[in-house]
Motif scaffolding. Structure first.
Motif, PDB file in Angstrom:
ATOM      1  N   SER A 167       0.940  -1.357  -0.116  1.00  0.00           N
ATOM      2  CA  SER A 167       0.131  -0.014   0.013  1.00  0.00           C
ATOM      3  C   SER A 167       0.799   1.166   0.053  1.00  0.00           C
ATOM      4  O   SER A 167       0.251   2.396   0.376  1.00  0.00           O
ATOM      5  CB  SER A 167      -0.931   0.142   1.320  1.00  0.00           C
ATOM      6  OG  SER A 167      -0.080  -0.135   2.239  1.00  0.00           O
ATOM      7  N   ILE A 181      -7.230   0.741  -3.228  1.00  0.00           N
ATOM      8  CA  ILE A 181      -6.892  -0.391  -3.358  1.00  0.00           C
ATOM      9  C   ILE A 181      -8.053  -1.235  -4.095  1.00  0.00           C
ATOM     10  O   ILE A 181      -9.367  -1.158  -3.517  1.00  0.00           O
ATOM     11  CB  ILE A 181      -6.622  -1.181  -1.883  1.00  0.00           C
ATOM     12  CG1 ILE A 181      -5.454  -0.434  -1.273  1.00  0.00           C
ATOM     13  CG2 ILE A 181      -6.466  -2.722  -2.009  1.00  0.00           C
ATOM     14  CD1 ILE A 181      -4.139  -0.735  -1.713  1.00  0.00           C
ATOM     15  N   LYS A 225      -1.699   5.321   1.253  1.00  0.00           N
ATOM     16  CA  LYS A 225      -2.355   5.496   2.476  1.00  0.00           C
ATOM     17  C   LYS A 225      -2.520   6.829   2.724  1.00  0.00           C
ATOM     18  O   LYS A 225      -1.778   7.800   2.156  1.00  0.00           O
ATOM     19  CB  LYS A 225      -1.472   4.927   3.582  1.00  0.00           C
ATOM     20  CG  LYS A 225      -1.240   3.641   3.634  1.00  0.00           C
ATOM     21  CD  LYS A 225      -0.458   3.051   4.662  1.00  0.00           C
ATOM     22  CE  LYS A 225      -0.430   1.601   5.182  1.00  0.00           C
ATOM     23  NZ  LYS A 225       0.476   1.173   6.286  1.00  0.00           N
TER      24      LYS A 225
END
Length: 505
Positions: free
Chosen positions: A37, A74, A41
Motif C-alpha cells: 500500500s 486498493i 495511504k
C-alpha cells in the motif's frame, strides 16, 4: 510474569491449536499474503466527511472517513482483511477502498483459504495487548488451523447463522438499555417539574414550605458558617501575632458573593407547581469551587486525588484513583475543601456526572470536578439529582464552552437553575427517585449480564468452530494436508518465477 505491554513478538510463543485429525496447521505465510500500500495511504488530516471512496483504517468505526483521490485506491478481486497494527482490530472489506495511513496492514488469504473463514478465525485468536504499540509481529507468529475448503465454507455458514441469532438478541438488549436511559430522563423530568409528587402535595398542603422561607433558612446557615470562619480567623490571627508574626499572615475569609440565575433561563424552563420557584445553585450552597488547576506530584499511597473519571453512579469511586501526599492535600484544601454531604459535578472530560460525598475519607479534587457545599436544610441527594437533571437535560448544551473540549465554568455552575421545593417534598422526591432508579439500575445490570453472556457465547462458538466440532465432516472433501501442500507448492513456484525474472533483468 512478563508484562504484555513490554513483550516483543520474538519473545511470544503462540499456542498451537488442537484440531481435528483431517485438518492441518499453517504458518502466517501459508495462510496470508500482504498487500502493498506504499503511496496509497491517506493521512487522517486528509479525511473527508463525505466523498466518493471510503477510507478504511484501524479505528473502531468501520469507515474512518472518505476521499475523492482515486490514486489511493486498493482494488482487489478478493476481499481484503484490514488489520490494525496498534488497535488489533480486523475488518473485512469488499470492493475498492483507500487505506488509512496509521497502522493499517492489508492482507489477502491464500488460494484455498476462505476470506470469511480467516476473518472469523482471527477473533478466536488472542494476541497480547501492548496498548498502542505494534501487534502485527504477533499475528505473523500465529499458527492457523486449516480444514478442507468445503468445510471452511460450512463453518462460515454455521458461524454467521448463529451470530445472526445472537446479534438479534443483542440488538433487543441494547434497545432495552436505551429505553432505560429515556425512562430515567423522563422520571427525573417528572420529579423536578412536580408531577411525581402531585398527589403528595394534595395530601400534605400543610407541609409545603414557601421558597422565601426556605431561602431565609439557607441564608441564616450561610451567615452562621461565615461568622464561625471569621472567629477561627481571628483566633489564628491572634496566635500569629503572639508568635512574632512569623510565617504567612492568615487570610481573612471572604463572604460568598451571590450569583443569580440569568433571566433568559426563565424562557427555557418549565413552569413549576404552586409557589415552587427556580433559583440559582449558588443560592442553595456555600462557595462553589473546583479542584487544583496544577497537576500535583503523585505518590504511590496517601490521600486520594479525584478527577472526573472517578465520579460515577452518584458516588465517588476510589478503586482506581491516584494519590498525593498530606502536604499537597492540605494546600489544595485551602482552595477547595470537600466535606460530607457536598455534591460533586464533573465540569470537563466526562462532563455532567454527579456524586454525593457520603464518606469521611479525605480526598482532593482536580480542576475537572466542581465542589458544591450543600447548605442545610437542603437535602444533598435531592440537590444531586436536580443538578444531574438540569446539567444533562438543559444546562450543558446552553453553557458549554468550545467544541473539541467541553467545559463548564464555575460561574455557569453557580448560576445553574435548580427547582426549590420544600424540605419535606425534597425528601419525598428523593425517596421515589431512589426506589425507581434503583429498580432501573438492577434491570440494566441484568441487561449488561445478558450482553456479557452473548460475548461468551460467541467465543464458545468460535472455539468449537476452529477445533472441528461445529459442523460435520465430509469424507469426500479434499484433505487439508493436500490443500496446504498445494499452497506451499504455489509459493515455491512463485519464488522461482521471481528469481528468474530478476536474473533476466
Amino acid at each position: 510474569m512478563t508484562n504484555t505491554e513490554d513483550l516483543v513478538a520474538d519473545e511470544w510463543t503462540p499456542v498451537t491449536p488442537k484440531v481435528a485429525d483431517h485438518w492441518a496447521i499453517a504458518n502466517f505465510d501459508e495462510f496470508f499474503e500482504t498487500v502493498a500500500s506504499t503511496g496509497k495511504k491517506v493521512p487522517a488530516k486528509n479525511y473527508l466527511k463525505s466523498g466518493t471512496w471510503p477510507v478504511i483504517d484501524q479505528g473502531a468505526d468501520f469507515i474512518g472517513g472518505f476521499t475523492d483521490d482515486e490514486t489511493t485506491l486498493i482494488r482487489s478481486p478478493k476481499p481484503v482483511l484490514v488489520f490494525g497494527d496498534h488497535t488489533r482490530c480486523m475488518k473485512f472489506v469488499k470492493g475498492a477502498f483507500a487505506p488509512g495511513a496509521d497502522g493499517t496492514k492489508l492482507l489477502l488469504t491464500k488460494d484455498g483459504i476462505e476470506p470469511r473463514y480467516a476473518y472469523h478465525l482471527y477473533f478466536a485468536i488472542r494476541l497480547p495487548n501492548r496498548g498502542y504499540s505494534r501487534h502485527f509481529g504477533f499475528l505473523k507468529r500465529c499458527k492457523f488451523p486449516v480444514p478442507p475448503m468445503n468445510e471452511q465454507r460450512r463453518i462460515v455458514e454455521r458461524i454467521e447463522a448463529m451470530f445472526d441469532e445472537i446479534d438479534h438478541g443483542v440488538e433487543n438488549l441494547k434497545k432495552a438499555r436505551a429505553s432505560l436511559g429515556l425512562y430515567r430522563q423522563s422520571l427525573l423530568k417528572s420529579a423536578f417539574e412536580g408531577r411525581l409528587t402531585a398527589d403528595w402535595r394534595a395530601r400534605n398542603a400543610d407541609k409545603l414550605e414557601s421558597p422565601e422561607t426556605l431561602l431565609a433558612r439557607i441564608r441564616s446557615e450561610r451567615d452562621a458558617r461565615y461568622k464561625a470562619a471569621l472567629d477561627d480567623w481571628q483566633n489564628a490571627l491572634s496566635d500569629w501575632r503572639e508568635h512574632g508574626e512569623k510565617g504567612k499572615r492568615p487570610a481573612k475569609p471572604r463572604r460568598q458573593a451571590e450569583a443569580f440565575m440569568d433571566k433568559e433561563w426563565l424562557e427555557k424552563l418549565p413552569e413549576l407547581p404552586g409557589s415552587t420557584s427556580w433559583v440559582a445553585c449558588n443560592q442553595l450552597s456555600g462557595q462553589i469551587s473546583d479542584g487544583t488547576h496544577k497537576t500535583p506530584t503523585y505518590t504511590d499511597t496517601g490521600i486520594h486525588f479525584i478527577s472526573a473519571k472517578d465520579i460515577r453512579d452518584f458516588k465517588v469511586d476510589f478503586s482506581s484513583t491516584r494519590f498525593v501526599d498530606k502536604t499537597q492535600h492540605v494546600e489544595m484544601s485551602k482552595r477547595c475543601n470537600v466535606e460530607m454531604g457536598n455534591v460533586l459535578l464533573t465540569k470537563s472530560g466526562a462532563i455532567g456526572r454527579v456524586a454525593v460525598v457520603d464518606t469521611a475519607t479525605s480526598f482532593s479534587l482536580f480542576e475537572s470536578v466542581a465542589n458544591i457545599p450543600v447548605l442545610p436544610p437542603m437535602q444533598s441527594r435531592f440537590v444531586a439529582y436536580a443538578v444531574y437533571h438540569i446539567a444533562n437535560s438543559y444546562f450543558i448544551s446552553h453553557a458549554e464552552k468550545g467544541v473539541a473540549v467541553r467545559h463548564l465554568h464555575l460561574e455557569d455552575i453557580r448560576k445553574m437553575p435548580l427547582p426549590l421545593y420544600g424540605v419535606e417534598e425534597q425528601a419525598e422526591i428523593t425517596r421515589i427517585l431512589d426506589d425507581r432508579l434503583s429498580a432501573a439500575d438492577a434491570l440494566e445490570a441484568e441487561i449488561d449480564a445478558g450482553l456479557n453472556r452473548a460475548d461468551v457465547l460467541r467465543q464458545s462458538i468460535l472455539k468449537q468452530a476452529f477445533s472441528g466440532k461445529l459442523v460435520p465432516q465430509d469424507p469426500n472433501d479434499e484433505p487439508a494436508a493436500d490443500l496446504l501442500a498445494r499452497i506451499k507448492a504455489e509459493k515455491i513456484t512463485r519464488a522461482k518465477v521471481t528469481r528468474k525474472t530478476k536474473a533476466i533483468a
